[in-house]
Design an enzyme around this catalytic site. Sequence first.
Site, PDB file in Angstrom:
ATOM      1  CG  HIS A 368      -2.166  -0.779   1.048  1.00 29.56           C
ATOM      2  ND1 HIS A 368      -3.291  -0.307   0.412  1.00 29.56           N
ATOM      3  CD2 HIS A 368      -2.444  -2.045   1.423  1.00 29.56           C
ATOM      4  CE1 HIS A 368      -4.217  -1.256   0.416  1.00 29.56           C
ATOM      5  NE2 HIS A 368      -3.729  -2.321   1.024  1.00 29.56           N
ATOM      6  CE  LYS A 559      -6.320  14.135  -0.626  1.00 26.41           C
ATOM      7  NZ  LYS A 559      -6.366  12.888  -1.361  1.00 26.41           N
ATOM      8  NE  ARG A 560      -4.751  10.543   9.613  1.00 26.43           N
ATOM      9  CZ  ARG A 560      -4.532   9.612  10.535  1.00 26.43           C
ATOM     10  NH1 ARG A 560      -5.327   8.551  10.627  1.00 26.43           N
ATOM     11  NH2 ARG A 560      -3.532   9.730  11.381  1.00 26.43           N
ATOM     12  CE  LYS A 565      -2.721  11.008   2.629  1.00 25.90           C
ATOM     13  NZ  LYS A 565      -3.331  10.182   1.567  1.00 25.90           N
ATOM     14  CB  THR A 667     -10.158   5.139  -2.424  1.00 18.60           C
ATOM     15  OG1 THR A 667      -9.843   5.421  -1.064  1.00 18.60           O
ATOM     16  CG2 THR A 667      -9.466   3.856  -2.858  1.00 18.60           C
ATOM     17  CE  LYS A 671     -14.148   6.411  -0.839  1.00 18.63           C
ATOM     18  NZ  LYS A 671     -13.354   6.397   0.399  1.00 18.63           N
TER      19      LYS A 671
END
Length: 833
Positions: A368, A559-560, A565, A667, A671
């Site tokens: 992952h 998101k986290r 990110k 993911t 969405k």
Amino acid sequence: RKQISVRGIAGLGDVAEVRKSFNRHLHFTLVKDRNVATPRDYYFALAHTVRDHLVGRWIRTQQHYYERDPKRIYYLSLEFYMGRTLQNTMVNLGLQNACDEAIYQLGLDLEELEEIEEDAGLGNGGLGRLAACFLDSMATLGLAAYGYGIRYEFGIFNQKIVDGWQVEEADDWLRYGNPWEKARPEYMLPVHFYGRVEHAPDGVKWIDTQVVLAMPYDTPVPGYKNNTVNTMRLWSAKAPNDFNLQEFNMGDYIEAVLDRNLAENISRVLYPNDNFFEGKELRLKQEYFVVAATLQDIIRRFKSSKFGCRDPVRTCFETFPDKVAIQLNDTHPALSIPELMRILVDVEKVDWDKAWEITKRTCAYTNHTVLPEALERWPVSMFEKLLPRHLEIIYALNQMHLDRVAALYPGDIDRLRRMSVIEEGDCKRINMAHLCVIGSHAVNGVARIHSDIVRNSVFKDFYELEPEKFQNKTNGITPRRWLLLCNPGLADIIAEKIGEGFITDLSQLKKLLEFIDNETFIRDVAKVKQENKLKFAAYLEEQYKVKINPMSMFDVQVKRIHEYKRQLLNCLHAITLYNRIRCNPSKSFVPRTIMIGGKAAPGYHMAKMIIKLITSVGEVINNDPYVGDKLKVIFLENYRVSLAEKVIPAADLSQQISTAGTEASGTGNMKFMVNGALTIGTMDGANVEMAEEAGEENLFIFGMRVEDVEALDRKGYNAQEYYERLPELRQAIDQITSGFFSPRDPGCFKDVVNMLMYHDRFKVFADYEAYIKCQGQVDQLFMDPREWTRKVIRNIACSGKFSSDRTITEYAREIWGVEPSATAIPPPNLPRN
């Protein structure tokens, strides 16, 4: 009251039955000795009513599996981020309209009752939510599948924002009980720790161990309208009754009983790190606990495949890989490999080589992440103490593996060092990813670009050795929760145009391409989005007391919080927009509401600083009279599954802006796409395949590609040169440095600025210019609502690939060797066969 077509037609009989059942549960199960019912009582009564519809199907499904004896799939994960269960169960059983109508007739509001349910937050983010989507798809595809994990007493912490800082609060999600789980004490199993290994003539024995009991709790997992109900079994740790009493026979009975907590702490709390390895002994205990209990369960079920039968019918393990597939969700359940070896060799007396062949054919591993700080590398000393037999087995497996490598590459000592499961050094460590690769018959990444990186860099040596092992399985999301449940308005107008087949075959959304120029459909899609935005704006006003402009662009990054990110890039854009408005207040601007949400791991200083910066920037912008409602920056507190279900359908723009080569898949990006938001993103993770499906011109793609990042690494990334060359970037950084956004504590953000200027592994400045320019293109398009909506329709129409049904079908055929089934099991009220 509008009946929503895709939520099941409410027959009068169904409605009457739901009312009757609801009242029965309210009076007899719950309220009994109280005169007055609370809203929570109403929620529980409805949950029990809906659960009644599951139980018969659940029992019948398990009977069906025992009769057919199919190959069973075991999905092992330390995280299952399930969210709420009530609405999902109603959707999958086709009961939603009947329940809605019955609850309405009783003078109650279904949505209000749904809001009472606690999220089951047994996961951190992508990995745990993926596991939840996979369970939904496996049931919908009729696979005999089981999710196995830990029943954490406390899931991912609740996030409070206090004075702009994140504060963690324990998530006591089981406080009021959980109507969806069933304790199964009759299947309680022992798990061993510590002790020592004895090599006797009759074999190896692991003795003098400490025992902890694993108590299973089962949660039903319904497929979509096919009467299949699979099981998620979560283990809870219990001390045996004689725990520590031997040591305390000096009479300190009280102390001994209090010490039971030491054993039961194993399932107390979820480690709150996302993409970060924390080498704590308690975490290793959790990992072995779930593996040891699960493998005993798997072997019991393999041996006695008759319904309700506990007696063994199989004693030979030859056929084990034909009947059992174990999928390791990342390296967290990697101990399955040495544990299965231990059981086969030490307990079942299978020959070592045969046991190794069985183990490899049974296990498969999903990788992952490629971030080095996320890879699990456990100290050998910790293993020696906690799992001495497993350490011996790992050493033996590694020796076998290295002998093979040495034979193929004679004299290549460096290759042996790189490929060893044991890493030499000051502290000897076990590389769990290497253990997974050698002990599995299949290794997969979770998006095409990620799988390429896995092959060509992370496991390059292993790929050269066994290329046939390596696969790609691009992630997906379940269309039941992420379209039907959270966006019924959109699901409805889609169903009107193309029928309901897309719910179980998302590729049918392609049929929407013929309506891309249909004015009615364009208007309908825009109308649904606007309704979702109004609803979310009302929710924000109620929750945060902020008034936002529902006509503004809803620009969302949820998101986290993690440096890779790049929430900081988003934040710099917000500051840049603010400065442009301040500089030219009379100019017309496309109004934006920038929403950023996500949790920071409690020990991750920089992530917490990023939250503080976002909230501080918001504080200044939102209170500046020059800005008005042209720009708002809102931090969404306590982002979780149930909040995602509200914000995603309301978003116009989805931010997926990680440095190329760092996000394995994502993911959330999928969405947003299926819910009609346009993506601004880098060529990273599944964004690459989204752009391929919809056409790159229908996303806002910017910034460096993987090869550009590699080239910049070779040349040397120098943040200073961007700072000096780009005046808007310099202004933003100077404002952060000077305390413009933190007047009461001017030095507040020195760590953030220092990181961006001198230690930024994720190269925020290198993509700033391209990002700002690309955001200008977003503004341009947003000013043409018809053209924007046409792009939205194209994105929705091209999102079919990103269904977890497609992902699981690929796992089933290409890794597990089973075939999905479209045949529904007969419902409980009809005779079997």
